[in-house]
Design a protein around this motif. Structure first.
Motif, PDB file in Angstrom:
ATOM      1  N   LYS A   1     -14.932   3.974   4.126  1.00 51.79           N
ATOM      2  CA  LYS A   1     -13.643   3.758   3.455  1.00 51.79           C
ATOM      3  C   LYS A   1     -13.382   4.861   2.435  1.00 51.79           C
ATOM      4  O   LYS A   1     -12.268   5.360   2.316  1.00 51.79           O
ATOM      5  CB  LYS A   1     -13.663   2.401   2.728  1.00 51.79           C
ATOM      6  N   GLU A   2     -14.458   5.222   1.686  1.00 52.40           N
ATOM      7  CA  GLU A   2     -14.307   6.228   0.629  1.00 52.40           C
ATOM      8  C   GLU A   2     -13.896   7.574   1.231  1.00 52.40           C
ATOM      9  O   GLU A   2     -13.015   8.248   0.719  1.00 52.40           O
ATOM     10  CB  GLU A   2     -15.607   6.400  -0.165  1.00 52.40           C
TER      11      GLU A   2
ATOM     12  N   LEU B   1       0.811  -1.220   0.000  1.00 54.39           N
ATOM     13  CA  LEU B   1       0.000   0.000   0.000  1.00 54.39           C
ATOM     14  C   LEU B   1       0.848   1.274   0.000  1.00 54.39           C
ATOM     15  O   LEU B   1       1.914   1.319   0.605  1.00 54.39           O
ATOM     16  CB  LEU B   1      -0.921   0.028   1.234  1.00 54.39           C
ATOM     17  N   THR B   2       0.331   2.309  -0.670  1.00 56.43           N
ATOM     18  CA  THR B   2       0.968   3.629  -0.597  1.00 56.43           C
ATOM     19  C   THR B   2       0.701   4.213   0.793  1.00 56.43           C
ATOM     20  O   THR B   2      -0.170   3.717   1.519  1.00 56.43           O
ATOM     21  CB  THR B   2       0.353   4.603  -1.612  1.00 56.43           C
TER      22      THR B   2
ATOM     23  N   ALA C   1      -5.481   5.220   5.403  1.00 55.89           N
ATOM     24  CA  ALA C   1      -6.939   5.012   5.379  1.00 55.89           C
ATOM     25  C   ALA C   1      -7.285   3.671   5.999  1.00 55.89           C
ATOM     26  O   ALA C   1      -8.247   3.540   6.768  1.00 55.89           O
ATOM     27  CB  ALA C   1      -7.454   5.088   3.936  1.00 55.89           C
ATOM     28  N   GLU C   2      -6.478   2.664   5.682  1.00 57.02           N
ATOM     29  CA  GLU C   2      -6.714   1.316   6.174  1.00 57.02           C
ATOM     30  C   GLU C   2      -6.619   1.262   7.711  1.00 57.02           C
ATOM     31  O   GLU C   2      -7.488   0.707   8.386  1.00 57.02           O
ATOM     32  CB  GLU C   2      -5.660   0.401   5.529  1.00 57.02           C
TER      33      GLU C   2
ATOM     34  N   PRO D   1      -0.890   7.025   1.722  1.00 61.21           N
ATOM     35  CA  PRO D   1      -2.300   7.407   1.944  1.00 61.21           C
ATOM     36  C   PRO D   1      -3.222   6.187   2.083  1.00 61.21           C
ATOM     37  O   PRO D   1      -4.129   6.188   2.922  1.00 61.21           O
ATOM     38  CB  PRO D   1      -2.655   8.219   0.694  1.00 61.21           C
ATOM     39  N   ALA D   2      -2.982   5.151   1.300  1.00 58.73           N
ATOM     40  CA  ALA D   2      -3.844   3.960   1.368  1.00 58.73           C
ATOM     41  C   ALA D   2      -3.660   3.248   2.710  1.00 58.73           C
ATOM     42  O   ALA D   2      -4.639   2.803   3.332  1.00 58.73           O
ATOM     43  CB  ALA D   2      -3.527   3.008   0.214  1.00 58.73           C
TER      44      ALA D   2
ATOM     45  N   ARG E   1     -10.248   7.403   2.310  1.00 57.02           N
ATOM     46  CA  ARG E   1      -9.314   7.398   1.176  1.00 57.02           C
ATOM     47  C   ARG E   1      -9.179   8.799   0.591  1.00 57.02           C
ATOM     48  O   ARG E   1      -8.090   9.244   0.255  1.00 57.02           O
ATOM     49  CB  ARG E   1      -9.802   6.429   0.094  1.00 57.02           C
ATOM     50  N   GLU E   2     -10.317   9.491   0.501  1.00 57.19           N
ATOM     51  CA  GLU E   2     -10.280  10.850  -0.048  1.00 57.19           C
ATOM     52  C   GLU E   2      -9.438  11.766   0.862  1.00 57.19           C
ATOM     53  O   GLU E   2      -8.571  12.517   0.395  1.00 57.19           O
ATOM     54  CB  GLU E   2     -11.718  11.364  -0.153  1.00 57.19           C
TER      55      GLU E   2
ATOM     56  N   THR F   1      -7.090  10.984   3.170  1.00 55.31           N
ATOM     57  CA  THR F   1      -5.668  10.674   3.294  1.00 55.31           C
ATOM     58  C   THR F   1      -4.934  11.019   1.995  1.00 55.31           C
ATOM     59  O   THR F   1      -3.785  11.446   2.027  1.00 55.31           O
ATOM     60  CB  THR F   1      -5.424   9.194   3.656  1.00 55.31           C
ATOM     61  N   GLN F   2      -5.624  10.860   0.863  1.00 57.30           N
ATOM     62  CA  GLN F   2      -4.998  11.220  -0.411  1.00 57.30           C
ATOM     63  C   GLN F   2      -4.736  12.724  -0.449  1.00 57.30           C
ATOM     64  O   GLN F   2      -3.666  13.177  -0.838  1.00 57.30           O
ATOM     65  CB  GLN F   2      -5.906  10.790  -1.574  1.00 57.30           C
TER      66      GLN F   2
END
Ligand SMILES: *Cc1c(COP(=O)(O)O)cnc(C)c1O
Length: 491
Positions: free
Chosen positions: A68-69, A49-50, A56-57, A52-53, A72-73, A75-76
């Motif tokens: 989750k969405e 995972l990157t 989020a996890e 940001p991913a 993800r938004e 952290t990105q």
């Protein structure tokens, strides 16, 4: 999963509410009622995972009221390439004896960005989830790094305003320039004619002023705080422990499942506590070394079980660790006492009343199974900066140097050691130059230029850009006028 107060077990709130409130009304800190754990083989799945991913996890496990969405938004946006100058967000730099986890590639060049870049997203979403429609108005009193990181995090975030108070003569010239040149439509910065305590007391007074809060509320504003005891600041810090562990495994330093030790330059105990949460989740953390400067209240506590804040306050070259009350320790005491809210409250009340408490020996024994402590003098700090530069051409700041010196005392054969690197050396150019043997008196930008000339290491872009910074905020106020300064700003 719900959150409970360290001083009153029966007080339960949602994750969003814990983030909105920051502090429990009984004076306790919010903690998750249980700590989620990694399943069998899960670390392996997290490996590709990157940043940001991964964030989020991991954060998702503590935030059941977020999708989750959403995460993800957020952290990105917070950790993506637009804001951090390294594609890895938190690069791990390997030295000959230990690795350095660099947490200062964000917009303000100190580790506070790791939490304060994401907090505005968590906080504004939490406010909506709690049904709040008012404009969130963040008030911060700062002794340096936090103010700038909070300004950068909250600038132009819809539905928020932020006002930072700093002591007129109590921050370094670089820190001041960073703050007074802050851009953004929703920000304000004000000097307070007094010291940090005056600024901090003023902010506390405003939070406690029921009539003022009521009238702000009618005008559509809800006050909130971004300080380091908020769960929304601790949680994002768990991520980089997992991240750096995975990077070490990836480059073959050890196998997944083998232990790794961490040394953390410590002030308020937030950073190192996040490492402890990572361990509780199942990350194979061997030992957490708590590194202090001459303000060695935590070293004494971990060695003896006596927490005693009645001691001289020392100004050092690592000012973000010049602290005698490490607030986040309360969360650890609560957990290690078997979630004994009465005992935790007792210790904290004793600390407030008498300035000291003695922790139960059984609790201390549990604590020492994970934590070790070292305190480092100014000479030791400077020697670490000089040594690392001369031997490995690695340039570190005084906070990281305290940890580096502590790490060398605690390095175990065959166990990789990660030193948590918390600030760019350029934020403390003057002290770093002194450590390298240059004693000439220089101010802000001049010290930065001199350090670059001497080492050939390029300063990070946000610091280099201060050369052209336009000063926007020149006002100052008496401590007792802070209320009206807030009202003027929010009008
Ligand atoms: C805040 C800070 C620390 C201390 O971190 P805590 O979470 O308060 O223990 C260390 N180094 C730097 C550069 C900081 O800004």
């Amino acid at each position: 999963m719900e959150y409970i107060s360290t001083r009153d077990f029966s007080r339960r709130v949602s994750a969003a509410e814990a983030i909105v409130r920051g502090l429990s009304p009984d004076g306790g800190l919010f903690v998750p009622e249980t700590i989620p754990t990694f399943g069998e083989g899960e670390l392996e799945k997290l490996l590709p995972l990157t940043y940001p991913a991964l964030a989020a996890e991991i954060m998702g496990r503590y935030l059941p009221d977020f999708t989750k969405e959403e995460l993800r938004e957020y952290t990105q946006a917070a950790y993506g390439p637009g804001r951090f100058d390294s594609l890895n967000t938190a690069p791990l730099r390997r030295g000959r004896q230990e690795s350095y986890l660099e947490l200062w590639h964000g917009p303000t060049c100190a580790f506070k960005d790791m939490a304060l870049q994401i907090l505005p997203y968590l906080l504004s979403a939490s406010i909506r989830k709690c049904g709040e429609t008012k404009t969130v108005s963040i008030l911060v009193a700062t002794s340096g790094d936090t103010g700038k990181a909070a300004l950068e995090g909250f600038r132009d975030v819809p539905g928020t305003r932020i006002m930072v108070f700093y002591p007129e003569n109590g921050v370094s010239d670089i820190q001041k320039l960073q703050m007074v040149s802050q851009i953004g439509e929703n920000v304000n910065v004000m000097a307070v004619k007094g010291n940090f305590d005056d600024a901090q007391s003023g902010v506390k007074r405003i939070f406690g002023d029921a009539a003022l809060n009521e009238s702000l509320s009618r005008a559509g504003f809800a006050l909130s705080s971004a300080n380091s005891i908020n769960w929304g600041r601790l949680l994002p810090q768990i991520v980089y422990y997992v991240w750096s562990y995975l990077r070490l495994a990836e480059c073959g330093e050890m196998k997944l499942g083998d232990p790794v030790d961490f040394t953390v330059p410590t002030g308020n105990f937030g950073d190192i506590l996040a490492g402890w949460y990572a361990l509780q989740m199942g990350l194979p953390v061997g030992r957490l070394v708590c590194a202090s400067n001459r303000n060695d209240v935590l070293t004494e506590f971990i060695d003896t079980g006596v927490y005693n804040r009645l001691r001289p306050f020392r100004l050092t070259s690592s000012p973000s660790m010049d602290i005698l009350i490490s607030s986040n320790l309360e969360r650890l005491l609560f957990w290690l006492s078997g979630k004994d809210d009465g005992l935790t409250r007792d210790y904290m009340e004793k600390l407030g009343r008498e300035g000291r408490y003695t922790a139960d020996p059984a609790l201390m024994e549990k604590l020492r199974r994970v934590f070790a402590a070292e305190s480092v003098t100014e000479e030791g700090t400077f020697a670490a900066i000089r040594g690392l530069w001369e031997e490995e051409r690695m340039l570190i700041d005084p906070h990281t140097a305290v940890a580096s010196a502590a790490a060398r005392r605690r390095k175990r054969e065959g166990v990789p050691m990660v030193v948590v690197s918390t600030a760019s050396p350029y934020k403390f150019s003057h002290a770093v130059l002194r450590a390298l043997g240059d004693d000439r008196e220089r101010e802000g930008m001049e010290a930065i230029a001199a350090l670059e000339e001497r080492t050939g290491v390029r300063p990070p872009e946000p610091i280099a850009a201060l050369k052209n910074a336009r000063v926007r905020f020149t006002e100052s106020c008496e401590p007792q006028k802070m209320e009206s300064a807030v009202l003027d700003f929010l009008k």
